[in-house]
Design a protein around this motif. Sequence first.
Motif, PDB file in Angstrom:
ATOM      1  N   ALA A  44      76.929  50.499  51.882  1.00  0.00           N
ATOM      2  CA  ALA A  44      76.547  49.649  50.758  1.00  0.00           C
ATOM      3  C   ALA A  44      75.064  49.832  50.476  1.00  0.00           C
ATOM      4  O   ALA A  44      74.250  49.967  51.383  1.00  0.00           O
ATOM      5  CB  ALA A  44      76.845  48.187  51.071  1.00  0.00           C
ATOM      6  N   ALA A  45      74.726  49.860  49.233  1.00  0.00           N
ATOM      7  CA  ALA A  45      73.323  50.028  48.853  1.00  0.00           C
ATOM      8  C   ALA A  45      72.589  48.714  49.057  1.00  0.00           C
ATOM      9  O   ALA A  45      72.992  47.679  48.543  1.00  0.00           O
ATOM     10  CB  ALA A  45      73.224  50.468  47.399  1.00  0.00           C
ATOM     11  N   GLY A  46      71.525  48.774  49.833  1.00  0.00           N
ATOM     12  CA  GLY A  46      70.717  47.582  50.067  1.00  0.00           C
ATOM     13  C   GLY A  46      69.667  47.441  48.990  1.00  0.00           C
ATOM     14  O   GLY A  46      69.517  48.293  48.114  1.00  0.00           O
ATOM     15  N   PRO A  47      68.943  46.356  49.049  1.00  0.00           N
ATOM     16  CA  PRO A  47      67.898  46.174  48.036  1.00  0.00           C
ATOM     17  C   PRO A  47      66.787  47.211  48.214  1.00  0.00           C
ATOM     18  O   PRO A  47      66.367  47.498  49.327  1.00  0.00           O
ATOM     19  CB  PRO A  47      67.386  44.759  48.301  1.00  0.00           C
ATOM     20  CG  PRO A  47      67.756  44.481  49.711  1.00  0.00           C
ATOM     21  CD  PRO A  47      69.002  45.263  49.999  1.00  0.00           C
ATOM     22  N   ARG A  48      66.371  47.773  47.118  1.00  0.00           N
ATOM     23  CA  ARG A  48      65.293  48.771  47.150  1.00  0.00           C
ATOM     24  C   ARG A  48      63.961  48.070  46.944  1.00  0.00           C
ATOM     25  O   ARG A  48      63.846  47.146  46.148  1.00  0.00           O
ATOM     26  CB  ARG A  48      65.460  49.790  46.033  1.00  0.00           C
ATOM     27  CG  ARG A  48      66.572  50.742  46.245  1.00  0.00           C
ATOM     28  CD  ARG A  48      66.544  51.756  45.136  1.00  0.00           C
ATOM     29  NE  ARG A  48      67.480  52.830  45.414  1.00  0.00           N
ATOM     30  CZ  ARG A  48      67.681  53.853  44.627  1.00  0.00           C
ATOM     31  NH1 ARG A  48      67.009  53.919  43.501  1.00  0.00           N
ATOM     32  NH2 ARG A  48      68.518  54.784  44.935  1.00  0.00           N
ATOM     33  N   SER A  49      62.972  48.553  47.656  1.00  0.00           N
ATOM     34  CA  SER A  49      61.635  48.024  47.406  1.00  0.00           C
ATOM     35  C   SER A  49      61.005  48.873  46.314  1.00  0.00           C
ATOM     36  O   SER A  49      60.958  50.093  46.404  1.00  0.00           O
ATOM     37  CB  SER A  49      60.789  48.070  48.675  1.00  0.00           C
ATOM     38  OG  SER A  49      60.613  49.400  49.088  1.00  0.00           O
ATOM     39  N   ARG A  50      60.561  48.230  45.303  1.00  0.00           N
ATOM     40  CA  ARG A  50      59.962  48.953  44.180  1.00  0.00           C
ATOM     41  C   ARG A  50      58.479  48.655  44.132  1.00  0.00           C
ATOM     42  O   ARG A  50      58.037  47.553  44.436  1.00  0.00           O
ATOM     43  CB  ARG A  50      60.597  48.532  42.869  1.00  0.00           C
ATOM     44  CG  ARG A  50      62.035  48.955  42.785  1.00  0.00           C
ATOM     45  CD  ARG A  50      62.550  48.705  41.416  1.00  0.00           C
ATOM     46  NE  ARG A  50      63.868  49.289  41.311  1.00  0.00           N
ATOM     47  CZ  ARG A  50      64.408  49.674  40.193  1.00  0.00           C
ATOM     48  NH1 ARG A  50      63.759  49.520  39.081  1.00  0.00           N
ATOM     49  NH2 ARG A  50      65.601  50.196  40.163  1.00  0.00           N
ATOM     50  N   ASP A  51      57.737  49.655  43.721  1.00  0.00           N
ATOM     51  CA  ASP A  51      56.308  49.458  43.539  1.00  0.00           C
ATOM     52  C   ASP A  51      56.087  48.582  42.316  1.00  0.00           C
ATOM     53  O   ASP A  51      56.850  48.604  41.358  1.00  0.00           O
ATOM     54  CB  ASP A  51      55.605  50.798  43.330  1.00  0.00           C
ATOM     55  CG  ASP A  51      55.677  51.671  44.574  1.00  0.00           C
ATOM     56  OD1 ASP A  51      55.815  51.093  45.671  1.00  0.00           O
ATOM     57  OD2 ASP A  51      55.607  52.898  44.442  1.00  0.00           O
ATOM     58  N   VAL A  52      55.032  47.837  42.356  1.00  0.00           N
ATOM     59  CA  VAL A  52      54.686  46.998  41.223  1.00  0.00           C
ATOM     60  C   VAL A  52      54.176  47.908  40.109  1.00  0.00           C
ATOM     61  O   VAL A  52      53.304  48.739  40.328  1.00  0.00           O
ATOM     62  CB  VAL A  52      53.603  45.965  41.610  1.00  0.00           C
ATOM     63  CG1 VAL A  52      53.186  45.158  40.402  1.00  0.00           C
ATOM     64  CG2 VAL A  52      54.113  45.073  42.715  1.00  0.00           C
ATOM     65  N   VAL A  53      54.734  47.757  38.952  1.00  0.00           N
ATOM     66  CA  VAL A  53      54.345  48.583  37.823  1.00  0.00           C
ATOM     67  C   VAL A  53      53.360  47.792  36.977  1.00  0.00           C
ATOM     68  O   VAL A  53      53.666  46.721  36.475  1.00  0.00           O
ATOM     69  CB  VAL A  53      55.569  48.973  36.979  1.00  0.00           C
ATOM     70  CG1 VAL A  53      55.141  49.797  35.790  1.00  0.00           C
ATOM     71  CG2 VAL A  53      56.557  49.740  37.833  1.00  0.00           C
ATOM     72  N   SER A  54      52.151  48.343  36.857  1.00  0.00           N
ATOM     73  CA  SER A  54      51.133  47.643  36.085  1.00  0.00           C
ATOM     74  C   SER A  54      50.931  48.262  34.710  1.00  0.00           C
ATOM     75  O   SER A  54      50.206  47.735  33.894  1.00  0.00           O
ATOM     76  CB  SER A  54      49.802  47.659  36.843  1.00  0.00           C
ATOM     77  OG  SER A  54      49.349  48.985  36.983  1.00  0.00           O
ATOM     78  N   GLY A  55      51.567  49.413  34.466  1.00  0.00           N
ATOM     79  CA  GLY A  55      51.404  50.075  33.186  1.00  0.00           C
ATOM     80  C   GLY A  55      50.235  51.039  33.156  1.00  0.00           C
ATOM     81  O   GLY A  55      49.954  51.648  32.141  1.00  0.00           O
ATOM     82  N   VAL A  56      49.543  51.186  34.280  1.00  0.00           N
ATOM     83  CA  VAL A  56      48.406  52.089  34.348  1.00  0.00           C
ATOM     84  C   VAL A  56      48.743  53.202  35.331  1.00  0.00           C
ATOM     85  O   VAL A  56      49.145  52.938  36.459  1.00  0.00           O
ATOM     86  CB  VAL A  56      47.137  51.343  34.820  1.00  0.00           C
ATOM     87  CG1 VAL A  56      45.973  52.303  34.936  1.00  0.00           C
ATOM     88  CG2 VAL A  56      46.820  50.207  33.884  1.00  0.00           C
ATOM     89  N   ALA A  57      48.587  54.438  34.904  1.00  0.00           N
ATOM     90  CA  ALA A  57      48.868  55.563  35.781  1.00  0.00           C
ATOM     91  C   ALA A  57      47.662  55.799  36.690  1.00  0.00           C
ATOM     92  O   ALA A  57      46.539  55.953  36.223  1.00  0.00           O
ATOM     93  CB  ALA A  57      49.149  56.816  34.966  1.00  0.00           C
ATOM     94  N   VAL A  58      47.912  55.806  37.994  1.00  0.00           N
ATOM     95  CA  VAL A  58      46.842  55.999  38.957  1.00  0.00           C
ATOM     96  C   VAL A  58      47.242  57.131  39.886  1.00  0.00           C
ATOM     97  O   VAL A  58      48.336  57.124  40.435  1.00  0.00           O
ATOM     98  CB  VAL A  58      46.602  54.709  39.789  1.00  0.00           C
ATOM     99  CG1 VAL A  58      45.489  54.921  40.798  1.00  0.00           C
ATOM    100  CG2 VAL A  58      46.292  53.551  38.875  1.00  0.00           C
ATOM    101  N   ARG A  59      46.345  58.100  40.047  1.00  0.00           N
ATOM    102  CA  ARG A  59      46.623  59.190  40.975  1.00  0.00           C
ATOM    103  C   ARG A  59      46.259  58.767  42.380  1.00  0.00           C
ATOM    104  O   ARG A  59      45.317  58.006  42.598  1.00  0.00           O
ATOM    105  CB  ARG A  59      45.783  60.427  40.626  1.00  0.00           C
ATOM    106  CG  ARG A  59      46.249  61.101  39.395  1.00  0.00           C
ATOM    107  CD  ARG A  59      45.515  62.388  39.256  1.00  0.00           C
ATOM    108  NE  ARG A  59      45.829  62.976  37.967  1.00  0.00           N
ATOM    109  CZ  ARG A  59      45.487  64.181  37.618  1.00  0.00           C
ATOM    110  NH1 ARG A  59      44.784  64.928  38.421  1.00  0.00           N
ATOM    111  NH2 ARG A  59      45.821  64.640  36.447  1.00  0.00           N
ATOM    112  N   ARG A  60      46.989  59.322  43.319  1.00  0.00           N
ATOM    113  CA  ARG A  60      46.630  59.079  44.704  1.00  0.00           C
ATOM    114  C   ARG A  60      45.361  59.860  44.997  1.00  0.00           C
ATOM    115  O   ARG A  60      45.164  60.964  44.519  1.00  0.00           O
ATOM    116  CB  ARG A  60      47.736  59.549  45.628  1.00  0.00           C
ATOM    117  CG  ARG A  60      48.988  58.733  45.484  1.00  0.00           C
ATOM    118  CD  ARG A  60      49.999  59.175  46.500  1.00  0.00           C
ATOM    119  NE  ARG A  60      51.187  58.357  46.364  1.00  0.00           N
ATOM    120  CZ  ARG A  60      52.412  58.794  46.516  1.00  0.00           C
ATOM    121  NH1 ARG A  60      52.612  60.053  46.837  1.00  0.00           N
ATOM    122  NH2 ARG A  60      53.430  57.995  46.382  1.00  0.00           N
TER     123      ARG A  60
END
Length: 84
Positions: free
Chosen positions: A57-73
Amino acid sequence: MEILLWLAPAALVTTAAMLWAVWAGRDRRPPDEGDSEAAYARFAAAVQKPLPTRGQAAGPRSRDVVSGVAVRRSRPSRRARTGR
């Protein structure tokens, strides 16, 4: 006033498209009362059927918070890569 004649073809095409959309979306046959009850019974039976399980069964996925700003690592500096 002549310049407004250029708008006539666009207005005619738009009107024709609207009329065609109304004509194409019309009901093609009268509704049959027996048909809708049978369709509802089939739908109810399909909804009540258990879903097949396959794998884990697929468990809950943790998603990154999307702020609308693209940021490079940030990349490590050259010194950190070479060890100096």
